[in-house]
Design a protein around this motif. Structure first.
Motif, short mmCIF file in Angstrom:
data_model
loop_
_atom_site.label_atom_id
_atom_site.label_comp_id
_atom_site.label_asym_id
_atom_site.label_seq_id
_atom_site.Cartn_x
_atom_site.Cartn_y
_atom_site.Cartn_z
N ASN A 22 0.85 -1.33 -0.04
CA ASN A 22 0.07 -0.07 0.11
C ASN A 22 0.94 1.12 0.09
OD1 ASN A 22 -2.79 -1.28 0.32
ND2 ASN A 22 -1.85 -2.15 2.30
N PHE A 23 0.62 2.22 -0.74
CA PHE A 23 1.24 3.41 -0.95
C PHE A 23 0.30 4.61 -1.11
CE2 PHE A 23 3.81 0.15 -3.22
CZ PHE A 23 5.00 0.50 -2.57
N GLU A 24 0.45 5.59 -0.15
CA GLU A 24 -0.16 6.86 -0.30
C GLU A 24 0.57 7.78 -1.33
OE1 GLU A 24 -1.29 8.71 3.28
OE2 GLU A 24 -2.62 7.18 3.97
N VAL A 25 0.07 8.17 -2.30
CA VAL A 25 0.67 9.01 -3.30
C VAL A 25 0.08 10.61 -3.42
CG1 VAL A 25 1.18 9.08 -5.89
CG2 VAL A 25 1.15 6.83 -4.72
N ALA A 26 1.05 11.29 -3.02
CA ALA A 26 0.76 12.95 -3.03
C ALA A 26 0.75 13.37 -4.48
CB ALA A 26 1.53 13.42 -1.89
N ASP A 27 1.65 12.92 -5.32
CA ASP A 27 1.96 13.85 -6.59
C ASP A 27 2.36 12.71 -7.76
OD1 ASP A 27 4.68 12.82 -6.22
OD2 ASP A 27 5.19 14.93 -5.01
N GLU A 28 2.35 13.23 -8.92
CA GLU A 28 2.62 12.72 -10.01
C GLU A 28 3.87 12.05 -10.03
OE1 GLU A 28 2.26 13.26 -14.73
OE2 GLU A 28 0.90 14.16 -13.56
N GLN A 29 4.78 12.62 -9.37
CA GLN A 29 6.34 12.18 -9.29
C GLN A 29 6.24 10.68 -8.77
OE1 GLN A 29 5.68 15.39 -8.91
NE2 GLN A 29 6.22 15.81 -10.92
N HIS A 30 5.37 10.47 -7.55
CA HIS A 30 5.32 9.34 -6.76
C HIS A 30 4.70 8.15 -7.51
CE1 HIS A 30 4.75 7.38 -2.47
NE2 HIS A 30 5.65 6.79 -3.54
N THR A 31 3.74 8.85 -8.37
CA THR A 31 3.12 7.63 -9.29
C THR A 31 4.12 7.21 -10.22
OG1 THR A 31 1.03 8.60 -9.25
CG2 THR A 31 1.24 7.48 -11.04
N GLN A 32 4.80 7.91 -10.75
CA GLN A 32 5.98 7.76 -11.78
C GLN A 32 7.05 6.71 -11.11
OE1 GLN A 32 8.16 11.05 -13.26
NE2 GLN A 32 9.36 9.75 -14.87
N HIS A 33 7.17 6.86 -9.71
CA HIS A 33 8.19 6.33 -9.03
C HIS A 33 7.74 4.91 -8.97
CE1 HIS A 33 11.69 5.04 -6.54
NE2 HIS A 33 10.73 4.93 -5.64
N ILE A 34 6.51 4.64 -8.58
CA ILE A 34 6.09 3.26 -8.44
C ILE A 34 5.89 2.63 -9.62
CG2 ILE A 34 3.72 2.05 -7.55
CD1 ILE A 34 3.42 4.35 -5.57
N ALA A 35 5.27 3.11 -10.80
CA ALA A 35 5.15 2.51 -12.04
C ALA A 35 6.52 2.20 -12.46
CB ALA A 35 4.75 3.71 -13.03
N GLN A 36 7.76 3.05 -12.26
CA GLN A 36 8.99 2.54 -12.54
C GLN A 36 9.72 1.50 -11.89
OE1 GLN A 36 10.91 6.41 -12.34
NE2 GLN A 36 10.85 6.88 -14.24
N GLN A 37 9.39 1.54 -10.60
CA GLN A 37 9.80 0.32 -9.85
C GLN A 37 9.20 -1.16 -10.25
OE1 GLN A 37 9.41 2.21 -5.72
NE2 GLN A 37 10.96 0.66 -5.30
N LEU A 38 8.02 -0.81 -10.63
CA LEU A 38 7.24 -2.37 -10.94
C LEU A 38 7.56 -2.60 -12.29
CD1 LEU A 38 5.02 -4.31 -10.10
CD2 LEU A 38 3.28 -2.81 -11.25
N ALA A 39 7.80 -1.70 -13.37
CA ALA A 39 8.17 -2.09 -14.56
C ALA A 39 9.63 -2.52 -14.58
CB ALA A 39 8.05 -0.82 -15.58
#
Length: 162
Positions: free
Chosen positions: A7-24
């Protein structure tokens, strides 16, 4: 199989980007097996934004557009093909049969499926389900492994998040 969830709380688009990059990046190691990711959440939750960063991390350098009207956007990325589905406008799951849905799921493919509940039993089972919910000023991401492959990917991507 033990269910693995992050579970992650994401406050901005950069954090969304970081999660997507880690998963990819974690998924690159097993993409030859074929991986299915279901993306759940209300309109505007961030499913397509997540998908854009995910697909770009896998090697796509152009624009990632929402497949809302085409149902699927293909990306041939060297050793792996990525298929980004958006089933929001799907009137009946049988439409998937007419487009040859079963041909998209297989080895060397990554299938990102937005609105998977609209595909019914015709969709391949998810290896990972990502649920995104808007709560006040943050997006809450829940990533759940739905298979042994999904468990391995999430562990490789987020083991340090525990």
């Amino acid at each position: 199989m033990t269910t693995v969830t992050y579970n992650f709380e994401v406050a901005d688009e950069q954090h969304t980007q970081h999660i997507a990059q880690q998963l990819a990046n974690a998924l690159k190691k097993v993409a030859n097996q074929g991986v299915v990711v279901h993306l759940e959440g209300d309109l505007g939750a961030g499913k397509t934004t997540f998908s854009r960063y995910f697909i770009q991390t896998l090697g796509h350098s152009g624009t990632v557009k929402s497949p809302t009207y085409t149902l699927v956007e293909p990306y041939e990325l060297g050793e792996v093909n990525v298929y980004h589905f958006d089933l929001y406008r799907l009137a009946d799951p049988e439409e998937l049969e007419f487009m040859g849905i079963r041909d998209y799921f297989g080895d060397n493919t990554v299938c990102l499926v937005e609105w998977p509940e609209r595909g019914g039993a015709l969709l391949a089972s998810a290896d990972i389900t990502i649920t995104i919910k808007l709560e006040e000023n943050v997006r809450c991401f829940t990533l759940t492994a739905d298979s042994k492959t999904g468990t391995g990917i999430l562990a490789a991507a987020f083991a340090d998040a525990e």
